[in-house]
Motif scaffolding. Structure first.
Motif, PDB file in Angstrom:
ATOM      1  N   GLY A 258       0.091  -0.040 -33.239  1.00  0.00           N
ATOM      2  CA  GLY A 258       1.370  -0.606 -32.838  1.00  0.00           C
ATOM      3  C   GLY A 258       2.480  -0.317 -33.819  1.00  0.00           C
ATOM      4  O   GLY A 258       3.543  -0.926 -33.780  1.00  0.00           O
ATOM      5  N   THR A 259       2.219   0.618 -34.769  1.00  0.00           N
ATOM      6  CA  THR A 259       3.288   0.992 -35.703  1.00  0.00           C
ATOM      7  C   THR A 259       3.347   2.511 -35.823  1.00  0.00           C
ATOM      8  O   THR A 259       2.414   3.207 -35.394  1.00  0.00           O
TER       9      THR A 259
ATOM     10  N   SER B   7      -5.810   0.291 -30.455  1.00  0.00           N
ATOM     11  CA  SER B   7      -5.526  -0.993 -29.807  1.00  0.00           C
ATOM     12  C   SER B   7      -4.082  -1.443 -30.001  1.00  0.00           C
ATOM     13  O   SER B   7      -3.591  -1.506 -31.134  1.00  0.00           O
ATOM     14  N   TYR B   8      -3.410  -1.735 -28.880  1.00  0.00           N
ATOM     15  CA  TYR B   8      -2.057  -2.294 -28.909  1.00  0.00           C
ATOM     16  C   TYR B   8      -2.131  -3.796 -28.684  1.00  0.00           C
ATOM     17  O   TYR B   8      -3.025  -4.273 -27.974  1.00  0.00           O
ATOM     18  N   GLY B   9      -1.174  -4.510 -29.212  1.00  0.00           N
ATOM     19  CA  GLY B   9      -1.111  -5.955 -28.965  1.00  0.00           C
ATOM     20  C   GLY B   9      -0.585  -6.259 -27.576  1.00  0.00           C
ATOM     21  O   GLY B   9      -0.726  -7.356 -27.061  1.00  0.00           O
TER      22      GLY B   9
ATOM     23  N   ARG C 214       2.668  -5.818 -26.719  1.00  0.00           N
ATOM     24  CA  ARG C 214       4.009  -6.418 -26.845  1.00  0.00           C
ATOM     25  C   ARG C 214       5.076  -5.669 -26.073  1.00  0.00           C
ATOM     26  O   ARG C 214       6.129  -6.237 -25.778  1.00  0.00           O
TER      27      ARG C 214
ATOM     28  N   GLY D 288      -3.582  -5.620 -25.581  1.00  0.00           N
ATOM     29  CA  GLY D 288      -3.715  -7.072 -25.393  1.00  0.00           C
ATOM     30  C   GLY D 288      -4.690  -7.679 -26.384  1.00  0.00           C
ATOM     31  O   GLY D 288      -5.510  -6.970 -26.979  1.00  0.00           O
ATOM     32  N   GLY D 289      -4.579  -8.998 -26.540  1.00  0.00           N
ATOM     33  CA  GLY D 289      -5.407  -9.692 -27.518  1.00  0.00           C
ATOM     34  C   GLY D 289      -6.899  -9.587 -27.217  1.00  0.00           C
ATOM     35  O   GLY D 289      -7.309  -9.329 -26.090  1.00  0.00           O
ATOM     36  N   PHE D 290      -7.706  -9.806 -28.289  1.00  0.00           N
ATOM     37  CA  PHE D 290      -9.164  -9.790 -28.129  1.00  0.00           C
ATOM     38  C   PHE D 290      -9.680 -11.182 -27.779  1.00  0.00           C
ATOM     39  O   PHE D 290     -10.806 -11.342 -27.333  1.00  0.00           O
ATOM     40  N   GLY D 291      -8.860 -12.201 -28.081  1.00  0.00           N
ATOM     41  CA  GLY D 291      -9.321 -13.588 -27.891  1.00  0.00           C
ATOM     42  C   GLY D 291      -9.750 -14.169 -29.224  1.00  0.00           C
ATOM     43  O   GLY D 291     -10.871 -14.648 -29.402  1.00  0.00           O
ATOM     44  N   GLY D 292      -8.869 -14.056 -30.215  1.00  0.00           N
ATOM     45  CA  GLY D 292      -9.132 -14.668 -31.522  1.00  0.00           C
ATOM     46  C   GLY D 292     -10.231 -13.947 -32.286  1.00  0.00           C
ATOM     47  O   GLY D 292     -10.677 -12.848 -31.917  1.00  0.00           O
TER      48      GLY D 292
ATOM     49  N   THR E  89      -1.748  -2.482 -38.340  1.00  0.00           N
ATOM     50  CA  THR E  89      -0.686  -3.263 -37.689  1.00  0.00           C
ATOM     51  C   THR E  89       0.473  -3.435 -38.671  1.00  0.00           C
ATOM     52  O   THR E  89       0.387  -3.045 -39.837  1.00  0.00           O
TER      53      THR E  89
ATOM     54  N   MET F 113      -3.074 -11.099 -36.530  1.00  0.00           N
ATOM     55  CA  MET F 113      -4.015 -10.018 -36.217  1.00  0.00           C
ATOM     56  C   MET F 113      -4.756  -9.633 -37.507  1.00  0.00           C
ATOM     57  O   MET F 113      -5.973  -9.442 -37.490  1.00  0.00           O
TER      58      MET F 113
ATOM     59  N   ASN G  69      -7.276 -12.285 -38.474  1.00  0.00           N
ATOM     60  CA  ASN G  69      -8.440 -12.237 -37.571  1.00  0.00           C
ATOM     61  C   ASN G  69      -9.349 -11.060 -37.903  1.00  0.00           C
ATOM     62  O   ASN G  69     -10.575 -11.165 -37.856  1.00  0.00           O
TER      63      ASN G  69
ATOM     64  N   GLN H 176      10.687 -11.911 -30.420  1.00  0.00           N
ATOM     65  CA  GLN H 176       9.819 -13.088 -30.534  1.00  0.00           C
ATOM     66  C   GLN H 176      10.353 -14.117 -31.523  1.00  0.00           C
ATOM     67  O   GLN H 176       9.818 -15.201 -31.651  1.00  0.00           O
TER      68      GLN H 176
ATOM     69  N   ARG I 109      13.443  -8.064 -41.644  1.00  0.00           N
ATOM     70  CA  ARG I 109      12.171  -8.458 -42.242  1.00  0.00           C
ATOM     71  C   ARG I 109      11.723  -7.310 -43.135  1.00  0.00           C
ATOM     72  O   ARG I 109      11.964  -6.142 -42.802  1.00  0.00           O
TER      73      ARG I 109
HETATM   74  P1  NAP Z   1       0.460 -11.096 -34.478  1.00  0.00           P
HETATM   75  O1  NAP Z   1       1.434 -12.186 -34.294  1.00  0.00           O
HETATM   76  O2  NAP Z   1      -0.224 -10.911 -35.778  1.00  0.00           O
HETATM   77  O3  NAP Z   1      -0.704 -11.192 -33.373  1.00  0.00           O
HETATM   78  C1  NAP Z   1      -0.823 -12.282 -32.484  1.00  0.00           C
HETATM   79  C2  NAP Z   1      -1.976 -11.954 -31.563  1.00  0.00           C
HETATM   80  O4  NAP Z   1      -1.646 -10.785 -30.795  1.00  0.00           O
HETATM   81  C3  NAP Z   1      -3.255 -11.550 -32.313  1.00  0.00           C
HETATM   82  O5  NAP Z   1      -3.971 -12.664 -32.753  1.00  0.00           O
HETATM   83  C4  NAP Z   1      -3.992 -10.768 -31.218  1.00  0.00           C
HETATM   84  O6  NAP Z   1      -4.456 -11.639 -30.186  1.00  0.00           O
HETATM   85  C5  NAP Z   1      -2.826  -9.988 -30.603  1.00  0.00           C
HETATM   86  N1  NAP Z   1      -2.631  -8.685 -31.239  1.00  0.00           N
HETATM   87  C6  NAP Z   1      -1.701  -8.331 -32.153  1.00  0.00           C
HETATM   88  N2  NAP Z   1      -1.793  -7.029 -32.463  1.00  0.00           N
HETATM   89  C7  NAP Z   1      -2.807  -6.539 -31.738  1.00  0.00           C
HETATM   90  C8  NAP Z   1      -3.402  -5.255 -31.606  1.00  0.00           C
HETATM   91  N3  NAP Z   1      -2.944  -4.200 -32.266  1.00  0.00           N
HETATM   92  N4  NAP Z   1      -4.473  -5.116 -30.753  1.00  0.00           N
HETATM   93  C9  NAP Z   1      -4.935  -6.174 -30.059  1.00  0.00           C
HETATM   94  N5  NAP Z   1      -4.401  -7.428 -30.124  1.00  0.00           N
HETATM   95  C10 NAP Z   1      -3.355  -7.586 -30.959  1.00  0.00           C
HETATM   96  O7  NAP Z   1       1.097  -9.702 -34.026  1.00  0.00           O
HETATM   97  P2  NAP Z   1       2.643  -9.349 -33.696  1.00  0.00           P
HETATM   98  O8  NAP Z   1       3.466  -9.536 -34.907  1.00  0.00           O
HETATM   99  O9  NAP Z   1       2.996 -10.060 -32.422  1.00  0.00           O
HETATM  100  O10 NAP Z   1       2.525  -7.785 -33.448  1.00  0.00           O
HETATM  101  C11 NAP Z   1       1.976  -7.339 -32.227  1.00  0.00           C
HETATM  102  C12 NAP Z   1       1.831  -5.854 -32.287  1.00  0.00           C
HETATM  103  O11 NAP Z   1       3.132  -5.231 -32.468  1.00  0.00           O
HETATM  104  C13 NAP Z   1       0.953  -5.389 -33.419  1.00  0.00           C
HETATM  105  O12 NAP Z   1       0.112  -4.356 -32.929  1.00  0.00           O
HETATM  106  C14 NAP Z   1       1.908  -4.853 -34.440  1.00  0.00           C
HETATM  107  O13 NAP Z   1       1.369  -3.770 -35.178  1.00  0.00           O
HETATM  108  C15 NAP Z   1       3.043  -4.350 -33.570  1.00  0.00           C
HETATM  109  N6  NAP Z   1       4.301  -4.409 -34.314  1.00  0.00           N
HETATM  110  C16 NAP Z   1       4.639  -5.601 -34.824  1.00  0.00           C
HETATM  111  C17 NAP Z   1       5.819  -5.655 -35.564  1.00  0.00           C
HETATM  112  C18 NAP Z   1       6.232  -6.943 -36.146  1.00  0.00           C
HETATM  113  O14 NAP Z   1       7.296  -7.005 -36.715  1.00  0.00           O
HETATM  114  N7  NAP Z   1       5.418  -7.991 -36.012  1.00  0.00           N
HETATM  115  C19 NAP Z   1       6.589  -4.488 -35.778  1.00  0.00           C
HETATM  116  C20 NAP Z   1       6.153  -3.295 -35.228  1.00  0.00           C
HETATM  117  C21 NAP Z   1       5.000  -3.267 -34.498  1.00  0.00           C
HETATM  118  P3  NAP Z   1      -5.972 -12.222 -30.181  1.00  0.00           P
HETATM  119  O15 NAP Z   1      -5.986 -13.290 -31.231  1.00  0.00           O
HETATM  120  O16 NAP Z   1      -6.159 -12.748 -28.777  1.00  0.00           O
HETATM  121  O17 NAP Z   1      -6.910 -11.088 -30.507  1.00  0.00           O
END
Ligand code: NAP
Ligand code: 3Y8
Length: 248
Positions: free
Chosen positions: A9-10, A30-32, A34, A48-52, A72, A79, A82, A137, A195
């Motif tokens: 996701g990056t 794996s993508y989250g 988003r 999508g999430g794995f479920g914790g 990530t 993530m 976990n 978000q 950030r």
């Molecule tokens: P987060 O708050 O740490 O994650 C919340 C939940 O989303 C995790 O517990 C997991 O669900 C699910 N999840 C997150 N990343 C995942 C992945 N790569 N594969 C499968 N499930 C994932 O994550 P976030 O900050 O929302 O970021 C989500 C995605 O966007 C990540 O892949 C991250 O690399 C990407 N991204 C984030 C940012 C940022 O600023 N946060 C910037 C660029 C890209 P479960 O507990 O159900 O498994």
């Protein structure tokens, strides 16, 4: 036999996926989940999430994952937490591909804050023009200071009403210095909230702010548990290749 799970996701994760595909390593990306239309990958993907923690541990067992690479974003703290727990539960080697944070350089006007709530407090009371480049978000808390004219930037168009009146730019980045100078200047931005993502994909606005002498409210990264960390794709491949040749 190596079978790697890349938590992606990056932009760094995209670089890693290309190198791993070229090296012929069996891996899944794996993508989250988003964004609506994520960048394609040269690997099989899931979204999508794995479920914790337990969901991720089950996935690792069911898919026969032998190595997990947490590529990530530094702010994807849940993530990353976990992954540490699930890899400990399943005794699966884990490495984090984590970019170094940006550091302040001469000319930077940073107000460094520990989290989102402190970023809202750091904004002035007098109405101003504020650029929120922190994704969809995390904008709700800024509704506490509705006196500002906000410009938001999202990867996808917002669904439904925003928590406050704002201009929205829809763009997924990576961004260029010139483009960021133009965005900040043309919109008369006086404050930027960002950030400390590190890396190159999000840093253009920091360089543009410095060039324009604008203050940046810089949100520090969340604390993450101890785990093996590397900063380059080459180190991840060595880590994979090293264990693979040992057959571990
Ligand atoms: P987060 O708050 O740490 O994650 C919340 C939940 O989303 C995790 O517990 C997991 O669900 C699910 N999840 C997150 N990343 C995942 C992945 N790569 N594969 C499968 N499930 C994932 O994550 P976030 O900050 O929302 O970021 C989500 C995605 O966007 C990540 O892949 C991250 O690399 C990407 N991204 C984030 C940012 C940022 O600023 N946060 C910037 C660029 C890209 P479960 O507990 O159900 O498994
Ligand atoms: C879904 C994958 C590539 C990857 C590009 C990087 C660089 C451009 C800059 C600003 C800041 C922000 C945000 C940002 C950048 C890269 C990289 C990075 C920041 C994609 C992507 C996914 C996401 C999710 C998205 C978050 C949001 C964060 C926007 C793909 C494009 C603000 C991070 O609208 C939303 O819901 C957006 C959600 C998570 C921050 C957040 O927490 O709200 N990234 N961004 C990943 C998934 O589903 O697993 O869609 O292809 C990846 C990238 N975003 O193509 O080279 O690697 O950092 N992404 C921040 O604070 O820096 C934008 O606007 O200046």
């Amino acid at each position: 036999m190596t079978r790697a799970l890349i938590l992606g996701g990056t932009s760094d994760a995209n670089l890693l996926a290309a190198k791993i595909a070229r090296a012929g390593v069996d891996a899944i990306y794996s993508y989250g989940g988003r964004t609506r239309a994520p960048t394609g990958q040269p690997l099989p993907t899931r979204s999508g999430g794995f479920g914790g923690v337990s969901g991720l541990a089950d996935y690792i067992r069911q898919e026969g994952i032998t190595h997990v690479i947490d590529a990530t974003h530094p702010f994807a703290a849940e993530m990353s937490r976990n992954a540490v727990a699930a890899c400990a539960d399943t005794q699966t080697p884990l490495v984090a591909l984590e970019r170094a944070p940006w550091v302040r350089v001469p000319g930077d006007r940073w107000i460094e804050v520990p989290d989102l709530a402190a970023a809202v407090v750091a904004l002035p009371e007098t109405p101003s023009r504020v650029f929120l480049a922190i994704g969809r978000q995390h904008i709700a808390p800024f509704g506490e200071k509705p006196q500002h004219a906000y410009t938001l930037r999202f990867v996808d168009p917002p669904e439904g009403a925003l928590p406050f009146k704002a201009d929205v730019i829809v763009s997924r980045g990576p961004f260029t210095f010139e483009g960021e100078v133009d965005t900040l200047r043309s919109r008369g931005i006086a404050w930027i909230v960002a950030r400390n993502s590190g890396g190159d994909g999000a840093r253009a606005k920091i360089d543009a702010s410095r060039a324009l002498g604008l203050p940046v409210i810089m949100i520090a990264r969340p604390q993450l548990p101890e785990r093996l960390r590397v900063e380059s794709v080459a180190e991840v491949l060595a880590w994979l290749g090293h264990r693979t040749c040992l057959g571990a």
